[in-house]
Write an enzyme that holds these catalytic residues in place. Structure first.
Site, PDB file in Angstrom:
ATOM      1  CG  HIS A 127      -1.902   1.045   1.458  1.00 12.18           C
ATOM      2  ND1 HIS A 127      -1.676   2.341   1.857  1.00 12.18           N
ATOM      3  CD2 HIS A 127      -3.217   0.867   1.295  1.00 12.18           C
ATOM      4  CE1 HIS A 127      -2.784   2.822   1.765  1.00 12.18           C
ATOM      5  NE2 HIS A 127      -3.710   2.046   1.537  1.00 12.18           N
ATOM      6  CG  ASP A 204       0.504  -2.333   6.222  1.00  5.71           C
ATOM      7  OD1 ASP A 204      -0.468  -2.685   6.772  1.00  5.71           O
ATOM      8  OD2 ASP A 204       0.394  -1.817   5.110  1.00  5.71           O
ATOM      9  CD  GLN A 207      -6.919  -4.637   3.858  1.00  9.25           C
ATOM     10  OE1 GLN A 207      -8.184  -5.197   4.383  1.00  9.25           O
ATOM     11  NE2 GLN A 207      -7.210  -3.050   3.561  1.00  9.25           N
ATOM     12  CE  LYS A 230      -7.353  -0.030   6.327  1.00 11.30           C
ATOM     13  NZ  LYS A 230      -8.158   0.213   5.185  1.00 11.30           N
ATOM     14  CB  CYS A 368      -3.767   3.253  -1.473  1.00  9.20           C
ATOM     15  SG  CYS A 368      -4.827   4.534  -1.139  1.00  9.20           S
TER      16      CYS A 368
HETATM   17  N1  PMP Z   1      -1.783  -0.785   4.475  1.00 10.46           N
HETATM   18  C1  PMP Z   1      -2.696  -1.647   3.964  1.00 10.46           C
HETATM   19  C2  PMP Z   1      -2.751  -2.689   3.556  1.00 10.46           C
HETATM   20  C3  PMP Z   1      -4.129  -0.899   4.019  1.00 10.46           C
HETATM   21  O1  PMP Z   1      -5.002  -1.661   3.528  1.00 10.46           O
HETATM   22  C4  PMP Z   1      -4.441   0.276   4.359  1.00 10.46           C
HETATM   23  C5  PMP Z   1      -5.611   1.061   4.204  1.00 10.46           C
HETATM   24  N2  PMP Z   1      -6.247   0.754   3.138  1.00 10.46           N
HETATM   25  C6  PMP Z   1      -3.429   1.037   5.066  1.00 10.46           C
HETATM   26  C7  PMP Z   1      -2.156   0.566   5.252  1.00 10.46           C
HETATM   27  C8  PMP Z   1      -3.490   2.485   5.575  1.00 10.46           C
HETATM   28  O2  PMP Z   1      -4.156   2.477   6.546  1.00 10.46           O
HETATM   29  P1  PMP Z   1      -4.814   3.886   7.183  1.00 10.46           P
HETATM   30  O3  PMP Z   1      -5.369   4.780   6.100  1.00 10.46           O
HETATM   31  O4  PMP Z   1      -5.921   3.236   8.168  1.00 10.46           O
HETATM   32  O5  PMP Z   1      -3.773   4.447   7.851  1.00 10.46           O
END
Ligand code: PMP
Length: 416
Positions: A127, A204, A207, A230, A368
């Site tokens: 991401h 990270d 998910q 999430k 993203c």
């Molecule tokens: N890493 C991953 C794999 C994600 O799916 C996301 C959110 N889509 C993020 C990081 C970023 O998370 P946040 O916007 O809640 O900081």
């Protein structure tokens, strides 16, 4: 356990008030859980109760409400420790979410430890929030980024990983579950290999936490980041797990109240972790809501949730994959909860709009993960992502709505 039976058994949509809201006059099939999950009454009520009964600032008060708020905040930190199976609550730093947690590590650990010639190993699945902070760090330190490629199925190329991992590698930063493809990475195995090469490891977990049991000790990682929203919790709260020895050696990132021991104009000294990394008034109500979310999922059981979602994913993969003109993007052997796809001659955004009119909420775009889309030579995908409250009717609604889209475009039954 029979996976299909289980998919019907976990009937928890009633706990989530928003799911009862009709959208465009239709029953809502909320399949955008990868972006954010809906909140159960237990979470909404916990935040409401906090503001109605216990609201005060933490740490600084001698009065009853401040003590209560401090205690609730500490209990929330212990809930996160339990969720991740960290050794100690001091290893849990509250952040705004995954993004802030990764930026914290990049700014604090990264600036203190990296120099020109060092390498950060990422993967093509990341991401943007696990890419851009490292790019900013590289600009400041002269370190460079290397990237583990993925196969056409969306799995990491493990032979390439071994080749890229070397004595210059100081950090492996990798997602546990890909938000765009659903690929589950073998993070424990990769962590062991990175450690053997002398690198530290950040996972990270954005998910992952809502979809499987996470154990940072079993994984062996040094840092683990996730977002509460999430995991059925509020937005604006998440956490960073950091191994105690690493956190203890890290300099502060943001300065301000609550992160200091003493302050004088000649210089200041800093609190021990985790307070050292929590400058200013934190999201106290968010932490309380997150703790309620953790209690909620743990009462159901993450193993049960995983089995339920897996059954839904299998059903959706078969049903959507069978539609003529549909191409699945991401067919890894180990996947969680996410189905990315393209429908011939219908742009993902158009498909998203058509599905919305049918009450089916999905996400369309690059998720993203632009480098990953570039790898597949596509601008984006349509993505359905499942959560504990989804059921077979949601999958059926998704399939029916895709057919409807194909009818509108006159492409039903055709392949490219
Ligand atoms: N890493 C991953 C794999 C994600 O799916 C996301 C959110 N889509 C993020 C990081 C970023 O998370 P946040 O916007 O809640 O900081």
């Amino acid at each position: 356990m029979n996976a299909r039976t289980d998919a019907r058994q976990l009937a928890l949509a009633g706990d989530f008030p928003i799911l009862a809201r009709p959208i465009h006059g239709r029953r809502l099939a909320y399949l955008d859980n990868g972006a954010t999950t809906q909140k159960p009454d237990a979470v909404i009520e916990a935040e409401r109760r906090f503001y109605r009964e216990s609201n005060a600032n933490i740490h600084r008060g001698v009065h009853r409400l401040s003590q209560e708020a401090t205690e609730l905040y500490d209990v929330a930190r212990e809930s996160v420790r339990r969720l991740l199976n960290a050794r100690a609550a001091e290893e849990i730093v509250f952040t705004r979410g995954t993004t802030e947690a990764i930026n914290l590590v990049a700014a604090s650990w990264g600036r203190a430890n990296l120099k020109a010639g060092d390498e950060i190993l990422l993967t093509a699945l990341e991401h943007h929030s696990n890419i851009v902070p490292w790019q900013l760090l590289c600009e400041q330190t002269g370190a460079t980024i290397r990237v583990v490629p993925v196969s056409d199925a969306g799995e990491l190329e493990l032979a390439a990983f071994e080749q890229l991992l070397g004595e210059r590698t100081r950090l492996l930063a990798i997602t546990q579950v890909s938000n765009a493809l659903g690929t589950i990475n073998p993070v424990a195995e990769l962590t062991a290999k990175a450690h053997a090469a002398g690198a530290i490891v950040l996972i990270d977990g954005a998910q992952a936490v809502a979809h499987q049991t996470v154990d940072v000790q079993a994984i062996g990682c040094d840092f683990y980041a996730f977002s509460g929203h999430k995991l059925y919790g509020p937005t604006g709260i998440g956490a960073l797990y950091g191994r105690a020895e690493l956190l203890a050696a890290m300099p502060p990132w943001q300065g301000g109240g609550d992160m200091i021991r003493t302050v004088a104009f000649e210089g200041s000294s800093f609190a021990e972790p985790p307070q050292r990394f929590e400058a200013g008034t934190p999201n106290i109500a968010g932490a309380v809501g997150l703790a309620a979310a953790i209690d909620y999922v743990q009462a159901i059981g993450l193993e049960r949730i995983a089995a339920h979602e897996h059954a839904l994913l299998e059903r959706a993969t078969a049903a959507v994959g069978d539609i003529p003109g549909v191409r699945l993007i991401g067919t890894a052997r180990h996947k969680a909860s996410i189905l990315s796809f393209l429908v011939d001659r219908i742009h993902p955004h158009d498909l998203g709009t058509i599905l919305d009119a049918e009450g089916v909420a999905i996400r369309a775009g690059h998720h993203c993960a632009m480098p990953l889309m570039t790898r597949f030579g596509i601008p984006g995908t349509a993505r359905a992502s499942f959560a504990l409250y989804n059921d077979e009717a949601d999958v059926d609604a998704l399939v029916a709505a895709i057919h409807k889209g194909q009818d509108l475009f006159g492409t039903r039954g055709t392949t490219r």
